[in-house]
Design a protein around this motif. Structure first.
Motif, short mmCIF file in Angstrom:
data_model
loop_
_atom_site.label_atom_id
_atom_site.label_comp_id
_atom_site.label_asym_id
_atom_site.label_seq_id
_atom_site.Cartn_x
_atom_site.Cartn_y
_atom_site.Cartn_z
N GLY A 20 0.86 -1.24 0.03
CA GLY A 20 0.03 0.16 0.00
C GLY A 20 0.90 1.31 0.11
N ILE A 21 1.94 1.26 0.70
CA ILE A 21 2.83 2.24 0.63
C ILE A 21 3.55 2.55 -0.48
CG2 ILE A 21 5.05 3.39 1.74
CD1 ILE A 21 4.10 2.02 4.50
N VAL A 22 3.96 1.44 -1.19
CA VAL A 22 4.48 1.55 -2.38
C VAL A 22 3.79 2.09 -3.24
CG1 VAL A 22 5.36 0.06 -4.48
CG2 VAL A 22 6.17 -0.37 -2.06
N LEU A 23 2.26 1.72 -3.41
CA LEU A 23 1.46 2.00 -4.40
C LEU A 23 1.28 3.88 -4.10
CD1 LEU A 23 -0.88 1.85 -6.33
CD2 LEU A 23 -2.43 1.28 -4.38
N ALA A 24 1.21 4.18 -2.89
CA ALA A 24 0.89 5.68 -2.52
C ALA A 24 2.12 6.13 -2.91
CB ALA A 24 1.04 5.71 -1.04
N VAL A 25 3.43 5.95 -2.87
CA VAL A 25 4.74 6.88 -3.29
C VAL A 25 4.44 6.78 -4.76
CG1 VAL A 25 7.23 6.37 -3.38
CG2 VAL A 25 6.01 6.01 -1.22
N ALA A 26 4.27 5.63 -5.23
CA ALA A 26 4.40 5.47 -6.91
C ALA A 26 3.17 6.46 -7.56
CB ALA A 26 4.17 4.14 -7.41
N CYS A 27 2.02 6.67 -6.87
CA CYS A 27 1.16 7.27 -7.29
C CYS A 27 1.32 8.89 -7.12
CB CYS A 27 -0.34 7.07 -6.63
SG CYS A 27 -0.97 5.50 -7.44
N ALA A 28 2.03 9.11 -6.07
CA ALA A 28 2.55 10.51 -5.68
C ALA A 28 3.53 11.24 -6.59
CB ALA A 28 3.06 10.60 -4.47
N ALA A 29 4.39 10.28 -7.14
CA ALA A 29 5.22 10.73 -8.20
C ALA A 29 4.46 10.76 -9.34
CB ALA A 29 6.38 9.59 -8.35
N GLN A 30 3.66 9.81 -9.91
CA GLN A 30 2.95 10.08 -10.92
C GLN A 30 2.00 11.34 -10.87
OE1 GLN A 30 3.22 8.74 -13.86
NE2 GLN A 30 1.10 8.81 -14.89
N PHE A 31 1.43 11.64 -9.76
CA PHE A 31 0.81 12.88 -9.54
C PHE A 31 1.44 13.99 -10.00
CE2 PHE A 31 -1.22 16.26 -7.23
CZ PHE A 31 -2.29 16.31 -7.41
N MET A 32 2.62 14.28 -9.53
CA MET A 32 3.55 15.38 -9.83
C MET A 32 3.95 15.53 -11.11
SD MET A 32 6.51 15.61 -6.82
CE MET A 32 7.43 14.28 -7.30
N TRP A 91 16.68 8.64 -8.60
CA TRP A 91 17.27 9.35 -9.48
C TRP A 91 16.09 10.39 -10.19
CZ3 TRP A 91 20.55 5.59 -13.00
CH2 TRP A 91 21.59 5.03 -12.37
N GLY A 92 14.96 9.63 -10.56
CA GLY A 92 14.10 10.83 -11.31
C GLY A 92 13.48 11.67 -10.28
N LEU A 93 13.34 11.25 -9.01
CA LEU A 93 12.85 12.11 -8.07
C LEU A 93 13.59 13.24 -7.53
CD1 LEU A 93 11.20 9.47 -5.50
CD2 LEU A 93 9.92 11.22 -6.81
N VAL A 94 15.00 13.09 -7.40
CA VAL A 94 16.17 14.14 -7.33
C VAL A 94 15.98 14.97 -8.21
CG1 VAL A 94 18.39 14.43 -6.88
CG2 VAL A 94 17.18 12.55 -5.52
N LEU A 95 16.08 14.48 -9.49
CA LEU A 95 16.17 15.23 -10.88
C LEU A 95 15.04 16.17 -11.06
CD1 LEU A 95 18.05 15.84 -13.30
CD2 LEU A 95 16.75 14.32 -14.43
N PHE A 96 13.81 15.80 -10.79
CA PHE A 96 12.52 16.39 -10.97
C PHE A 96 12.30 17.63 -9.82
CE2 PHE A 96 7.95 17.23 -10.57
CZ PHE A 96 7.64 17.13 -11.87
N ALA A 97 12.44 17.09 -8.44
CA ALA A 97 12.56 18.12 -7.44
C ALA A 97 13.88 19.19 -7.31
CB ALA A 97 12.66 17.33 -6.21
N GLY A 98 14.97 18.80 -7.99
CA GLY A 98 15.83 19.95 -8.27
C GLY A 98 15.49 20.74 -9.29
N ALA A 99 14.79 20.39 -10.42
CA ALA A 99 14.65 21.28 -11.44
C ALA A 99 13.35 22.15 -11.23
CB ALA A 99 14.27 20.45 -12.68
N ALA A 117 12.65 22.40 -18.97
CA ALA A 117 13.17 21.04 -19.77
C ALA A 117 13.68 20.07 -18.83
CB ALA A 117 14.30 21.66 -20.58
N VAL A 118 14.45 20.37 -17.82
CA VAL A 118 15.13 19.26 -17.15
C VAL A 118 14.00 18.66 -16.31
CG1 VAL A 118 16.62 19.01 -15.23
CG2 VAL A 118 17.14 20.52 -16.94
N GLN A 119 12.90 19.37 -15.58
CA GLN A 119 11.73 18.66 -15.20
C GLN A 119 11.08 17.62 -16.01
OE1 GLN A 119 8.88 22.00 -13.95
NE2 GLN A 119 8.69 20.83 -12.20
N GLY A 120 11.35 17.96 -17.32
CA GLY A 120 10.59 17.10 -18.34
C GLY A 120 11.37 15.80 -18.33
N LEU A 121 12.53 15.91 -18.42
CA LEU A 121 13.51 14.81 -18.29
C LEU A 121 13.47 14.15 -17.43
CD1 LEU A 121 16.09 13.38 -19.53
CD2 LEU A 121 17.66 15.00 -18.44
N GLY A 122 13.19 14.54 -15.86
CA GLY A 122 13.10 13.73 -14.84
C GLY A 122 11.72 13.31 -14.81
N ALA A 123 10.82 13.95 -15.40
CA ALA A 123 9.48 13.14 -15.65
C ALA A 123 9.38 11.97 -16.41
CB ALA A 123 8.37 14.32 -16.04
#
Length: 472
Positions: A20-32, A91-99, A117-123
């Motif tokens: 359930g936590i894995v689902l929540a974390v994955a969905c939070a990233a997808q939401f962003m 990696w993706g979370l760090v790149l997205f949040a940093g951008a 553009a870097v946000q898009g790469l993280g996404a």
């Protein structure tokens, strides 16, 4: 009850909680990821005034994200197969949040567009790996269907909530907060993923990444989208339009050649297209993406430029779209998928959406919210809620484990490419020749008529998908 039974019961409960936590974390990233496609739309006038964008340049606040996202999704899908799901997710979370942080602090148009553009790469890294994590965590069947339905609904919510979140944050804080909000969410997701997402160990042999393929795909899609959009201003016979479209097609053709002949590890293994659910599912996804993504753009313009809504009112007006799509997508669709052929759900959902978009095309400056926005919203949101999860399930079924990341990346790419090219084409088709509400609404309504027609084609294409439904 034996001691072993107690231990097994505790283990199952712990695994269930962790899932359930894995689902929540994955969905939070997808939401962003999905949120940031649309969150800046309502904030564009404030961004333009604060940083000095011109009318033509401000579109790149949106397009820099969307095109980089679409172009690198295939590469992002392969990263998880090569380096492990959890590692790539972090990696993706760090790149997205940093951008996001860099974009929120930007003091010039160039810096903001570069950060987007870097946000898009993280996404592009995050979107496919969230789906891969879910398919690895939940076994095929009803449990996976429920997880995918939640993931799909969160994606829908992110797209619709972007306008509301953008309106609220812009009106009460600043346009910068529409980007900075990702930073704390990203940090929390990193910490939870390190704790709860299982460590997976990919094979020791790591072929070189297909960077050339990713560059060709991104360049081809970007130039092609630019050429289609340029036709709205200069016409299809203009040299810039012709050169851009031809160059985009050449780059995409080169991408196909590289994938077929030279890539050590292709971004798109051609063997995937031998699976009918993958090939036809992606065609259906492309067409659906060409409708369901651009419609937010035209709805926003219709509400603000025709009905005179403020940014906050516009965001609030999108709430029914979110609520209905989530209720149908999370509650009704998984239940129906155990009883009804997925092709039927896609076809029925597409036809309902077509009816809703046809109704939306009847908008006029004097329309009430009930007849002009809410009524159509209920109909096409029910339709989109019915069709999204069956398409996602079809595109990711029958794929070998080693190709799961590639299949996820292909699906997300198809959806985003459909949206980007669909928007460029619809803007060209529905360019207003004036600024008065009556002229504007006529142009926007043409776009909704075109979207309704494409949704009918989506319903027809569903016939070519393999039959199937979930089994308990």
């Amino acid at each position: 009850m034996t001691q072993r039974d107690v231990r097994d019961g505790i283990a199952i409960e712990k695994r269930s909680g962790a899932s359930g936590i894995v689902l929540a974390v994955a969905c939070a990233a997808q939401f962003m990821v999905v949120l940031d496609i649309s969150v800046v739309n309502v904030a564009l006038p404030s961004i333009r005034d604060a940083l000095g964008f011109d009318e033509a340049g401000q579109q790149w606040v949106v397009n820099a994200y969307a095109l980089t996202f679409a172009g690198f999704l295939l590469l992002g899908g392969r990263l998880a197969d090569l380096y492990g799901r959890r590692r790539v997710f972090v990696w993706g979370l760090v790149l997205f949040a940093g951008a996001s942080l860099a974009g929120g602090l930007a003091d010039s148009p160039f810096l903001l567009v570069a950060a987007r553009a870097v946000q898009g790469l993280g996404a592009a890294v995050l979107a496919p790996v969230t789906l891969t994590i879910l398919t690895a965590t939940f076994p095929q069947g009803p449990a996976r269907t429920r997880a995918l339905a939640t993931w799909t609904a969160v994606g829908i919510a992110g797209g619709t909530a972007g306008n509301l979140v953008g309106g609220v944050l812009t009106e009460y804080l600043s346009w910068r907060s529409t980007l900075l909000i990702n930073v704390p969410i990203g940090i929390a997701a990193v910490l939870l993923s390190i704790r709860y997402v299982a460590v997976d160990r990919p094979g020791m042999v790591r072929p070189s990444l297909d960077i050339l393929g990713a560059v060709l795909a991104t360049g081809g899609l970007g130039v092609l989208a630019f050429g289609i959009a340029e036709a709205a201003d200069s016409g299809w016979s203009a040299p810039t339009t012709i050169v851009s479209v031809v160059l985009g097609l050449v780059l995409l053709g080169a991408f196909v050649v590289v994938e077929a002949r030279w890539a050590a590890l292709p971004l798109i293994p051609l063997r995937l297209f031998a699976i009918r659910s993958v090939s036809m599912g992606n065609v259906t996804m492309l067409l659906a993406g060409a409708c369901l993504n651009p419609m937010w753009f035209f709805l926003t313009l219709s509400m603000q430029n025709v009905l005179g809504y403020s940014p906050l009112q516009t965001g609030l007006a999108f709430l029914p779209h979110t609520v209905v799509a989530i209720l149908i997508g999370v509650r009704a669709t998984p239940w129906l998928m155990r009883r009804v052929d997925g092709r039927v759900l896609i076809a029925v959902g597409s036809l309902l959406a077509a009816a809703g978009f046809w109704w939306q095309a009847q908008l006029s400056p004097g329309s009430s919210y009930l007849a002009g926005i809410l009524g159509p919203a209920v109909i096409f949101s029910i339709g989109s809620g019915l069709l999204n999860t069956p398409i996602t399930t079809a595109v990711t079924s029958g794929v070998a484990t080693e190709d799961a990341g590639a299949a996820s990346g292909l699906m997300n790419t198809t959806k985003q490419v459909g949206g980007a090219l669909g928007l460029a084409a619809l803007v060209t088709f529905a360019t207003p020749h004036g600024t008065v509400p009556t002229v504007l609404v006529e142009a926007y309504n043409r776009a909704f008529y075109a979207i309704a027609a494409i949704m009918v084609v989506v319903a027809v294409s569903a016939i070519a998908l393999p039959a199937g439904r979930d089994r308990d």
